[in-house]
Design a protein around this motif. Sequence first.
Motif, PDB file in Angstrom:
ATOM      1  N   GLY A 116     -23.718  86.801  92.920  1.00 18.48           N
ATOM      2  CA  GLY A 116     -22.940  87.934  93.383  1.00 18.48           C
ATOM      3  C   GLY A 116     -22.666  89.010  92.359  1.00 18.48           C
ATOM      4  O   GLY A 116     -22.640  90.194  92.688  1.00 18.48           O
ATOM      5  N   ALA A 117     -22.468  88.634  91.105  1.00 18.35           N
ATOM      6  CA  ALA A 117     -22.086  89.617  90.095  1.00 18.35           C
ATOM      7  C   ALA A 117     -23.267  90.350  89.484  1.00 18.35           C
ATOM      8  O   ALA A 117     -23.078  91.197  88.620  1.00 18.35           O
ATOM      9  CB  ALA A 117     -21.261  88.949  88.998  1.00 18.35           C
ATOM     10  N   PHE A 120     -13.494  88.593 105.172  1.00 17.34           N
ATOM     11  CA  PHE A 120     -14.800  88.305 104.576  1.00 17.34           C
ATOM     12  C   PHE A 120     -15.478  89.630 104.274  1.00 17.34           C
ATOM     13  O   PHE A 120     -15.654  90.470 105.157  1.00 17.34           O
ATOM     14  CB  PHE A 120     -15.672  87.465 105.512  1.00 17.34           C
ATOM     15  N   VAL A 121     -15.848  89.838 102.999  1.00 16.36           N
ATOM     16  CA  VAL A 121     -16.463  91.092 102.566  1.00 16.36           C
ATOM     17  C   VAL A 121     -17.866  90.846 102.031  1.00 16.36           C
ATOM     18  O   VAL A 121     -18.192  89.753 101.574  1.00 16.36           O
ATOM     19  CB  VAL A 121     -15.603  91.811 101.508  1.00 16.36           C
ATOM     20  N   TYR A 122     -18.672  91.897 102.096  1.00 19.62           N
ATOM     21  CA  TYR A 122     -20.033  91.844 101.561  1.00 19.62           C
ATOM     22  C   TYR A 122     -20.421  93.239 101.083  1.00 19.62           C
ATOM     23  O   TYR A 122     -19.753  94.224 101.359  1.00 19.62           O
ATOM     24  CB  TYR A 122     -21.025  91.322 102.616  1.00 19.62           C
ATOM     25  N   ASP A 182     -22.458  88.718  99.417  1.00 19.41           N
ATOM     26  CA  ASP A 182     -23.334  88.462 100.555  1.00 19.41           C
ATOM     27  C   ASP A 182     -22.612  87.916 101.769  1.00 19.41           C
ATOM     28  O   ASP A 182     -21.477  87.449 101.683  1.00 19.41           O
ATOM     29  CB  ASP A 182     -24.423  87.458 100.150  1.00 19.41           C
ATOM     30  N   ASN A 183     -23.316  87.977 102.877  1.00 13.35           N
ATOM     31  CA  ASN A 183     -22.932  87.335 104.123  1.00 13.35           C
ATOM     32  C   ASN A 183     -24.135  86.487 104.521  1.00 13.35           C
ATOM     33  O   ASN A 183     -25.131  87.022 104.993  1.00 13.35           O
ATOM     34  CB  ASN A 183     -22.606  88.372 105.193  1.00 13.35           C
ATOM     35  N   ASN A 184     -24.062  85.183 104.256  1.00  8.52           N
ATOM     36  CA  ASN A 184     -25.208  84.280 104.471  1.00  8.52           C
ATOM     37  C   ASN A 184     -26.446  84.785 103.740  1.00  8.52           C
ATOM     38  O   ASN A 184     -27.539  84.839 104.308  1.00  8.52           O
ATOM     39  CB  ASN A 184     -25.484  84.087 105.961  1.00  8.52           C
ATOM     40  N   GLY A 241     -22.044  99.883  99.531  1.00 11.95           N
ATOM     41  CA  GLY A 241     -20.593  99.979  99.604  1.00 11.95           C
ATOM     42  C   GLY A 241     -20.077  98.565  99.772  1.00 11.95           C
ATOM     43  O   GLY A 241     -20.822  97.592  99.673  1.00 11.95           O
ATOM     44  N   ILE A 242     -18.785  98.460 100.044  1.00 11.27           N
ATOM     45  CA  ILE A 242     -18.171  97.163 100.313  1.00 11.27           C
ATOM     46  C   ILE A 242     -17.663  97.203 101.746  1.00 11.27           C
ATOM     47  O   ILE A 242     -16.902  98.104 102.129  1.00 11.27           O
ATOM     48  CB  ILE A 242     -17.031  96.854  99.325  1.00 11.27           C
TER      49      ILE A 242
END
Length: 175
Positions: free
Chosen positions: A45-46, A152-154, A159-161, A169-170
């Motif tokens: 993620g980072a 829940f953010v992506y 990510d989302n799955n 963006g977020i």
Amino acid sequence: MSQLEDDCLFTQAEIERALDAMAEQINQHFSALAEPLVVLVIMKGALVTAGALLPRLKPRLLLDYVHASRYRDNKAGVDLHWSHKPSADLTGRTVLLVDDILDEGVTLKAIRDYCLTQGASRVGSAVLVKKRRAQPSLMEADFVALEVPDRFVYGFGMDNNELGRNAPGIYALAD
């Protein structure tokens, strides 16, 4: 998952401004450091956050990464799964952990504790986003670019799955 249906919490421009501000705080905090700052990027993620943040940082840096996660299929598990531990010698070093999101703080705390057991003299943390939660996190980040609601953010590396990391963006999933 459709960005058109989901809520845009922060645009790319807003993220860039927040990273500028966070980088300035990090630069001031580590300005007197004699040795290179060890930056450990928490994968996956980072990756995007680190790619945007590192060019803004002024201290000399030694870059490495760690890959540890409790998340599988968007659900937090109990056990921390280590895919890669840092290869840099952390003995006597100042370390900055870079992560995408601070939620419960379990993963970030475990990685910080690991660095300390490996002899790091000081471990700081910088996160792109911190969730505003009713329950406090196990640890707080030293540097936070943005805060998001407890949804829940992506996007921007999150990510989302395993999808949506490249969203500019977020976003929060639509209810």
